[in-house]
Each structure stands twice: as structure tokens, then as C-alpha cells.
Design a protein around this motif. Structure first.
Motif, PDB file in Angstrom:
ATOM      1  N   SER A   1     -45.783  -5.573  -7.823  1.00 59.18           N
ATOM      2  CA  SER A   1     -46.534  -5.706  -8.949  1.00 59.18           C
ATOM      3  C   SER A   1     -45.450  -6.198 -10.063  1.00 59.18           C
ATOM      4  O   SER A   1     -45.677  -6.949 -10.907  1.00 59.18           O
ATOM      5  N   LEU A   2     -44.272  -5.620  -9.974  1.00 63.57           N
ATOM      6  CA  LEU A   2     -43.098  -5.867 -10.852  1.00 63.57           C
ATOM      7  C   LEU A   2     -42.721  -7.560 -10.434  1.00 63.57           C
ATOM      8  O   LEU A   2     -42.453  -8.169 -11.553  1.00 63.57           O
ATOM      9  N   TYR A   3     -42.741  -7.700  -9.296  1.00 70.60           N
ATOM     10  CA  TYR A   3     -42.553  -9.232  -8.916  1.00 70.60           C
ATOM     11  C   TYR A   3     -43.461 -10.009  -9.725  1.00 70.60           C
ATOM     12  O   TYR A   3     -42.914 -11.082 -10.241  1.00 70.60           O
ATOM     13  N   MET A   4     -44.520  -9.793  -9.759  1.00 73.53           N
ATOM     14  CA  MET A   4     -45.671 -10.850 -10.240  1.00 73.53           C
ATOM     15  C   MET A   4     -45.350 -10.921 -11.953  1.00 73.53           C
ATOM     16  O   MET A   4     -45.934 -11.757 -12.433  1.00 73.53           O
ATOM     17  N   SER A   5     -44.910  -9.704 -12.640  1.00 73.57           N
ATOM     18  CA  SER A   5     -44.779  -9.724 -13.902  1.00 73.57           C
ATOM     19  C   SER A   5     -43.087 -10.323 -14.322  1.00 73.57           C
ATOM     20  O   SER A   5     -43.100 -10.197 -15.545  1.00 73.57           O
ATOM     21  N   THR A   6     -42.358 -10.703 -13.475  1.00 72.97           N
ATOM     22  CA  THR A   6     -40.967 -11.169 -13.803  1.00 72.97           C
ATOM     23  C   THR A   6     -41.027 -12.450 -14.534  1.00 72.97           C
ATOM     24  O   THR A   6     -42.011 -13.418 -14.167  1.00 72.97           O
TER      25      THR A   6
ATOM     26  N   LEU B   1     -35.187 -15.871 -19.664  1.00 76.73           N
ATOM     27  CA  LEU B   1     -35.604 -14.891 -20.429  1.00 76.73           C
ATOM     28  C   LEU B   1     -34.913 -13.817 -19.736  1.00 76.73           C
ATOM     29  O   LEU B   1     -34.421 -13.659 -18.705  1.00 76.73           O
ATOM     30  N   ASP B   2     -35.158 -12.487 -20.400  1.00 77.24           N
ATOM     31  CA  ASP B   2     -34.624 -11.305 -20.208  1.00 77.24           C
ATOM     32  C   ASP B   2     -34.999 -10.872 -18.748  1.00 77.24           C
ATOM     33  O   ASP B   2     -36.318 -10.873 -18.245  1.00 77.24           O
ATOM     34  N   GLN B   3     -34.183 -10.547 -17.891  1.00 76.34           N
ATOM     35  CA  GLN B   3     -34.459 -10.055 -16.405  1.00 76.34           C
ATOM     36  C   GLN B   3     -34.521  -8.501 -16.077  1.00 76.34           C
ATOM     37  O   GLN B   3     -34.339  -8.327 -14.932  1.00 76.34           O
ATOM     38  N   SER B   4     -34.672  -7.771 -17.143  1.00 78.70           N
ATOM     39  CA  SER B   4     -35.033  -6.355 -16.694  1.00 78.70           C
ATOM     40  C   SER B   4     -36.016  -6.089 -15.916  1.00 78.70           C
ATOM     41  O   SER B   4     -35.851  -5.246 -14.846  1.00 78.70           O
ATOM     42  N   GLN B   5     -37.005  -6.682 -15.788  1.00 82.92           N
ATOM     43  CA  GLN B   5     -38.071  -6.598 -14.788  1.00 82.92           C
ATOM     44  C   GLN B   5     -37.725  -7.047 -13.355  1.00 82.92           C
ATOM     45  O   GLN B   5     -38.230  -6.696 -12.547  1.00 82.92           O
ATOM     46  N   THR B   6     -36.980  -8.013 -13.508  1.00 84.55           N
ATOM     47  CA  THR B   6     -36.386  -8.640 -12.200  1.00 84.55           C
ATOM     48  C   THR B   6     -35.729  -7.591 -11.513  1.00 84.55           C
ATOM     49  O   THR B   6     -35.774  -7.339 -10.058  1.00 84.55           O
TER      50      THR B   6
ATOM     51  N   ALA C   1     -34.964  -3.316  -7.413  1.00 84.75           N
ATOM     52  CA  ALA C   1     -34.683  -1.880  -7.077  1.00 84.75           C
ATOM     53  C   ALA C   1     -35.921  -1.333  -6.299  1.00 84.75           C
ATOM     54  O   ALA C   1     -35.974  -0.700  -5.245  1.00 84.75           O
ATOM     55  N   ALA C   2     -37.071  -1.829  -6.745  1.00 85.20           N
ATOM     56  CA  ALA C   2     -38.538  -1.240  -5.945  1.00 85.20           C
ATOM     57  C   ALA C   2     -38.573  -1.929  -4.534  1.00 85.20           C
ATOM     58  O   ALA C   2     -38.836  -0.768  -3.735  1.00 85.20           O
ATOM     59  N   PHE C   3     -38.152  -2.929  -4.131  1.00 84.11           N
ATOM     60  CA  PHE C   3     -38.276  -3.491  -2.943  1.00 84.11           C
ATOM     61  C   PHE C   3     -37.251  -2.897  -2.209  1.00 84.11           C
ATOM     62  O   PHE C   3     -37.606  -2.880  -0.974  1.00 84.11           O
ATOM     63  N   GLN C   4     -36.177  -2.696  -2.773  1.00 83.44           N
ATOM     64  CA  GLN C   4     -35.000  -2.070  -1.855  1.00 83.44           C
ATOM     65  C   GLN C   4     -35.443  -0.550  -1.549  1.00 83.44           C
ATOM     66  O   GLN C   4     -35.093  -0.310  -0.391  1.00 83.44           O
TER      67      GLN C   4
ATOM     68  N   LYS D   1     -30.387 -17.273 -13.900  1.00 85.41           N
ATOM     69  CA  LYS D   1     -30.212 -16.572 -15.298  1.00 85.41           C
ATOM     70  C   LYS D   1     -28.561 -16.628 -15.571  1.00 85.41           C
ATOM     71  O   LYS D   1     -28.435 -17.051 -16.854  1.00 85.41           O
ATOM     72  N   GLU D   2     -27.813 -16.443 -14.909  1.00 84.51           N
ATOM     73  CA  GLU D   2     -26.527 -16.528 -14.999  1.00 84.51           C
ATOM     74  C   GLU D   2     -25.826 -17.964 -14.997  1.00 84.51           C
ATOM     75  O   GLU D   2     -24.992 -18.096 -16.066  1.00 84.51           O
TER      76      GLU D   2
END
Length: 276
Positions: A115-120, A125-130, A135-138, A167-168
Motif C-alpha cells: 500500500s505504501l509502495y503504491m502511494s510513493t 518529490l519528498d520520499q518519506s513514503q518511500t 521499512a515495511a517490506f523489510q 532522488k539523490e
């Protein structure tokens, strides 16, 4: 033809009105068992928004019943399938925290990350969701080392890490493109130094990235520009540093399409250092 079209419109409106009235009647009923079965029917038929609306009310009432796990998990899936990814992530998390050994625990943990992956957002843009998705997949892989979706989770991790790398790279490229803007390359900090630091940090954080040559090229170009635009007392040291960087680039990427540029920089660096 117009009569037929108008008749069809009237028929569709009547059907929609009937469906809407049926849903409203179910929503208002106090028969939770019937409401729950109707929600499941909506889910099966792909009416995920309607299923979510009913299940959001039912999950509280279903606590302690045989349907408690299923109702919460189905709500999360309905939110996910209706593309409410942030809501789905929160509900999947709620399921897993409520039923860590539940029948849907492994799937719920996977879908937190999915779900978080789909909302990245896109890389600029800001990559907080990424970061949260990684972290969730790990966590999913740590908790379920032989998980059903292990390969897919690992694939998602690589994709998300690539997005952070990109991003970097965009940040480093932006510093390079700005050059002397918003800062003076003669005095104090400047954009070329910021480009070098950003690119070097990215290579430290992601040493196996496929963009290693791209970052290295930015570092080399920035060091040369920094040397050229420095005050006289700093030029010798910076041209020497730029020359070393160019040789390092050629050693690591001998077949680079930017080989001629590196050699051009080396010659220009030598022109200055030989005079000193």
C-alpha cells in the motif's frame, strides 16, 4: 432515435436509483449480520467503496466475534482495491497489531508495504513514503523469511531503493546546474561543493547502484568547475584534486562515453599545475 436514447437514460437512472435506495436501506439497518453479508457481496462484485463504507462501521461491532478478523482484513483490502492506499496501509497495520498470529497476518504485513509502495511519489518529490515502504517490506521479510511474496517484496525493495538513488541524483544534478547561483564559488560554501557532497554520500549509501558512473561524473565535473572558479590561493590544491578525480574516473570507467571529457579536464589541470 432521440426517444430511444431518452428511454435508455430513464431506465439507467431508475436502476441507479434503485441500487442507491437498496444500499441506503442496508446501511441504515440494525441487522449487522445482513449488513455484513451485503458488504461481502459488494466486495466480491468489485463495489469496494460501498464495502468499505459498511465495513468501517462493522469492524467495531464485530470485535470478539468469529467475523472480526475477516471484516478488518476485508476492509483493508477494499480500501486498497479502491486505491485508498494510505487508508489501506493504516488498516493493514491495525489488523497485524490486533492479530499478529491471525490467519491473514502474513498477507496483511505484505500489504502494508504494498500500500505504501503504491502511494510513493515520483523521485523529485519528498520520499518519506518511500522510506516507510522500504521499512515495511523489510519488516515483512524479517518476520516471514519464507513468505509467499518474498520474491515480490525483494523486487519492490530494489525499486524503492532505486527511487531514493534517483532522488539523490536529481538533487546533486540540481546543485551542479545552479553552479554559482545562490552562492559564490570564490567565497564560502557553494553549489559545486554541495553537488560533490550529495553525490559522494549517495555512493556511500548505495555503493552498488547502477548509477555509480552518473554520480562519479558529477563529482568529477564539479571538482573541475570548483578549481577553475576558485581564488588563486586555492587553485593549485583544487586543480590537483580535480586531476586525481579524473584519473580515478578513467580507472573505474575506462569505456565511459565521457572518457574524452575526463582527458580534456586532465590536460587543463596539468596546464595550471605545471606553471606552479
Amino acid at each position: 432515435m432521440k426517444r430511444i436514447t431518452f428511454g435508455v437514460i430513464i431506465l439507467i437512472s431508475a436502476i441507479l436509483s434503485s441500487c442507491s435506495n437498496e444500499f441506503n436501506n442496508v446501511y441504515k439497518t440494525y441487522d449487522n449480520s445482513f449488513k455484513y453479508e451485503y458488504a461481502k457481496e459488494c466486495f466480491v462484485n468489485g463495489k469496494y467503496t460501498r464495502a468499505s463504507t459498511l465495513l468501517q462501521e462493522l469492524v467495531t461491532m464485530q470485535k470478539g466475534t468469529d467475523n472480526a478478523q475477516e471484516s478488518l482484513y476485508m476492509l483493508a483490502m477494499a480500501e486498497y482495491l479502491s486505491k485508498d492506499y494510505e487508508g489501506a496501509a493504516a488498516t493493514f497495520k491495525k489488523y497485524f497489531s490486533s492479530y499478529p498470529k491471525g490467519i491473514y497476518a502474513e498477507m496483511a504485513e505484505f500489504y502494508v508495504g504494498q500500500s505504501l509502495y503504491m502511494s510513493t511519489p515520483e523521485p523529485r518529490l519528498d520520499q518519506s513514503q518511500t522510506v516507510a515502504a522500504i521499512a515495511a517490506f523489510q519488516e515483512y521479510l524479517d518476520l516471514f523469511p519464507d513468505a509467499k511474496y518474498k520474491s515480490l517484496a525483494q523486487e519492490r525493495l530494489f525499486e524503492l531503493q532505486d527511487k531514493l538513488v534517483l532522488k539523490e541524483f536529481y538533487s546533486a544534478q540540481l546543485y551542479y546546474d545552479m553552479g554559482q547561483y545562490f552562492g559564490n564559488c570564490t567565497y564560502g560554501g557553494n553549489n559545486y561543493e554541495a553537488c560533490i557532497i550529495t553525490a559522494q554520500n549517495a555512493l556511500k549509501d548505495y555503493p552498488y547502484t547502477s548509477m555509480r558512473e552518473d554520480f562519479s561524473l558529477l563529482i568529477m565535473k564539479s571538482k573541475f568547475e570548483l578549481a577553475e572558479q576558485s581564488v588563486e590561493e586555492k587553485k593549485l590544491e583544487r586543480f590537483q584534486d580535480a586531476e586525481d578525480e579524473c584519473y580515478g574516473f578513467l580507472n573505474e570507467f575506462p569505456d565511459s562515453k565521457d572518457k574524452n571529457l575526463a582527458e580534456k579536464f586532465i590536460n587543463k589541470c596539468k596546464e595550471y599545475t605545471k606553471e606552479q
